[in-house]
Design an enzyme around this catalytic site. Structure first.
Site, PDB file in Angstrom:
ATOM      1  N   ILE A  88       0.847  -1.188   0.000  1.00  0.00           N
ATOM      2  CA  ILE A  88       0.000   0.000   0.000  1.00  0.00           C
ATOM      3  C   ILE A  88       0.884   1.239   0.000  1.00  0.00           C
ATOM      4  CG2 ILE A  88      -1.802   1.280   1.193  1.00  0.00           C
ATOM      5  CD1 ILE A  88      -2.809  -1.348   0.209  1.00  0.00           C
ATOM      6  N   GLU A  89       0.673   2.119  -0.962  1.00  0.00           N
ATOM      7  CA  GLU A  89       1.450   3.367  -1.011  1.00  0.00           C
ATOM      8  C   GLU A  89       0.951   4.290   0.096  1.00  0.00           C
ATOM      9  OE1 GLU A  89       2.679   6.955  -1.204  1.00  0.00           O
ATOM     10  OE2 GLU A  89       0.700   6.845  -2.162  1.00  0.00           O
ATOM     11  N   SER A  90       1.879   4.848   0.886  1.00  0.00           N
ATOM     12  CA  SER A  90       1.508   5.501   2.141  1.00  0.00           C
ATOM     13  C   SER A  90       0.761   6.820   1.967  1.00  0.00           C
ATOM     14  CB  SER A  90       2.754   5.713   3.011  1.00  0.00           C
ATOM     15  OG  SER A  90       3.691   6.533   2.357  1.00  0.00           O
ATOM     16  N   LYS A  91       1.110   7.633   0.976  1.00  0.00           N
ATOM     17  CA  LYS A  91       0.373   8.884   0.807  1.00  0.00           C
ATOM     18  C   LYS A  91      -1.073   8.602   0.431  1.00  0.00           C
ATOM     19  CE  LYS A  91       0.052  13.304  -1.601  1.00  0.00           C
ATOM     20  NZ  LYS A  91       0.630  14.228  -2.611  1.00  0.00           N
ATOM     21  N   CYS A 190      12.407   7.927   0.278  1.00  0.00           N
ATOM     22  CA  CYS A 190      11.229   7.547  -0.489  1.00  0.00           C
ATOM     23  C   CYS A 190      11.593   7.348  -1.956  1.00  0.00           C
ATOM     24  CB  CYS A 190      10.154   8.623  -0.346  1.00  0.00           C
ATOM     25  SG  CYS A 190       8.723   8.376  -1.425  1.00  0.00           S
ATOM     26  N   ASP A 197      13.488   8.605   5.159  1.00  0.00           N
ATOM     27  CA  ASP A 197      12.755   7.654   5.994  1.00  0.00           C
ATOM     28  C   ASP A 197      13.714   7.168   7.078  1.00  0.00           C
ATOM     29  OD1 ASP A 197      10.408   7.731   4.401  1.00  0.00           O
ATOM     30  OD2 ASP A 197      11.266   6.278   3.013  1.00  0.00           O
ATOM     31  N   HIS A 229       9.844   1.482   2.398  1.00  0.00           N
ATOM     32  CA  HIS A 229      10.243   0.770   3.613  1.00  0.00           C
ATOM     33  C   HIS A 229      10.253  -0.749   3.408  1.00  0.00           C
ATOM     34  CE1 HIS A 229       8.389   4.578   4.720  1.00  0.00           C
ATOM     35  NE2 HIS A 229       8.859   4.515   5.949  1.00  0.00           N
ATOM     36  N   GLU A 230       9.130  -1.251   2.890  1.00  0.00           N
ATOM     37  CA  GLU A 230       8.973  -2.696   2.733  1.00  0.00           C
ATOM     38  C   GLU A 230      10.040  -3.271   1.806  1.00  0.00           C
ATOM     39  OE1 GLU A 230       4.794  -0.768   2.751  1.00  0.00           O
ATOM     40  OE2 GLU A 230       6.813  -0.303   2.044  1.00  0.00           O
ATOM     41  N   ARG A 258       4.985   9.235   9.448  1.00  0.00           N
ATOM     42  CA  ARG A 258       4.814  10.372   8.540  1.00  0.00           C
ATOM     43  C   ARG A 258       3.344  10.408   8.142  1.00  0.00           C
ATOM     44  NH1 ARG A 258       8.411  10.147   3.512  1.00  0.00           N
ATOM     45  NH2 ARG A 258      10.005  10.864   4.979  1.00  0.00           N
ATOM     46  N   GLY A 259       2.752  11.603   8.202  1.00  0.00           N
ATOM     47  CA  GLY A 259       1.353  11.736   7.837  1.00  0.00           C
ATOM     48  C   GLY A 259       0.426  10.920   8.716  1.00  0.00           C
TER      49      GLY A 259
END
Length: 282
Positions: A88-91, A190, A197, A229-230, A258-259
């Protein structure tokens, strides 16, 4: 730069682009990134992965309205299985969670089920979600990684570009050891925005002893490396398995948030059980 940084699968991501924030529920905001992007160059095949594990997410900024319009807040715990087609893309995850803010739900379980359904659909894999009331987590202590910290070494770093060279001949002797090593100096960037990160990493292994100076130099070499990260955790696991050939190996990283989200991936080829308590920088 990663070999797949300009892959067409990344072209449609909202990450790194100006976006509008929506406060009414919209599952279409979620975006996945194929795990194959970094696994293929590493020679990792979905039907024969050398590890198992999960991506553990903590959701600190989760709010919605109850049936009467009263705001609710919770801390969410999400576990995404390593076998999912996508990460899953974090933004996009953040934007998706924001879309709950002015949306009414009948009860907490409806929120949990909605999260599980949407995340599973985006990731094309197994997802579990737990929601916690704030009073359930009040007084929870700050955790720490068990193990020996390898950061306090009197060494000179004259190259901080990513390389696996440090892991060549990084084991010595024939004696088999079992130890847990920890570093808080993990820093990558990123894949898309190149924003930093920051993370702590725990490495448990059984095998020929790994030279701690060489391991630290290898971890520090991620400092200008651009991956999610993953992807970094899987790269570290794969590199250690390839060069050091331990019988057992577990790699677990906990990154700063973050966020309103933190990501904590782990990969293992044995019966590793991760601690889910947040670390001091989280």
């Amino acid at each position: 730069m990663s070999s797949y940084a300009n892959h067409q699968a990344l072209a449609g991501l909202t990450l790194g682009k100006s976006t509008d924030y929506r406060d009414t529920y919209d599952a279409s905001l979620l975006q996945g990134v194929p795990r194959s992007l970094n696994r293929d160059p590493l020679g990792l095949k979905a039907d024969n992965l050398p590890f198992h594990g999960t991506d553990i997410w903590t959701l600190y900024e989760l709010s919605w309205l109850n049936a009467k319009g009263l705001p609710q807040v919770a801390v969410g715990h999400v576990e995404l299985d390593y076998t999912s087609v996508n990460l899953i893309e974090s933004k996009s995850f953040k934007l998706y969670l924001n879309s709950f803010n002015q949306t009414r739900f009948n009860n907490w379980d409806e929120v949990r089920q909605t999260l599980e359904r949407d995340l599973s659909t985006c990731a094309q894999g197994k997802v579990s979600v737990a929601l916690y009331r704030l009073d359930e987590l009040e007084g929870q202590p700050i955790g720490h990684f068990n193990g020996t910290c390898i950061d306090d070494q009197d060494i000179t770093i004259d190259n901080d570009e990513f390389t696996t060279d440090y892991l060549e001949n990084a084991t010595s002797g024939e004696k088999v050891v079992e130890e847990t090593l920890v570093s808080h100096l993990l820093k990558s960037n990123c894949l898309i925005t190149h924003q930093p990160d920051w993370g702590s990493i725990q490495i448990q292994y059984r095998g020929r002893q790994i030279d701690r100076e060489k391991l630290l130099r290898y971890l520090v070499s991620f400092r200008h490396h651009n991956e999610f990260h993953e992807q970094c955790v899987e790269r570290i696991f794969n590199d250690l398995l390839r060069f050091c050939q331990p019988e057992k190996l577990s790699v677990y990283a906990r990154y700063t948030r973050r966020g309103g989200l933190d990501i904590n991936p782990w990969r293992s080829n044995n019966d590793f059980v991760p601690s889910t308590t947040r670390l001091v920088r989280q």
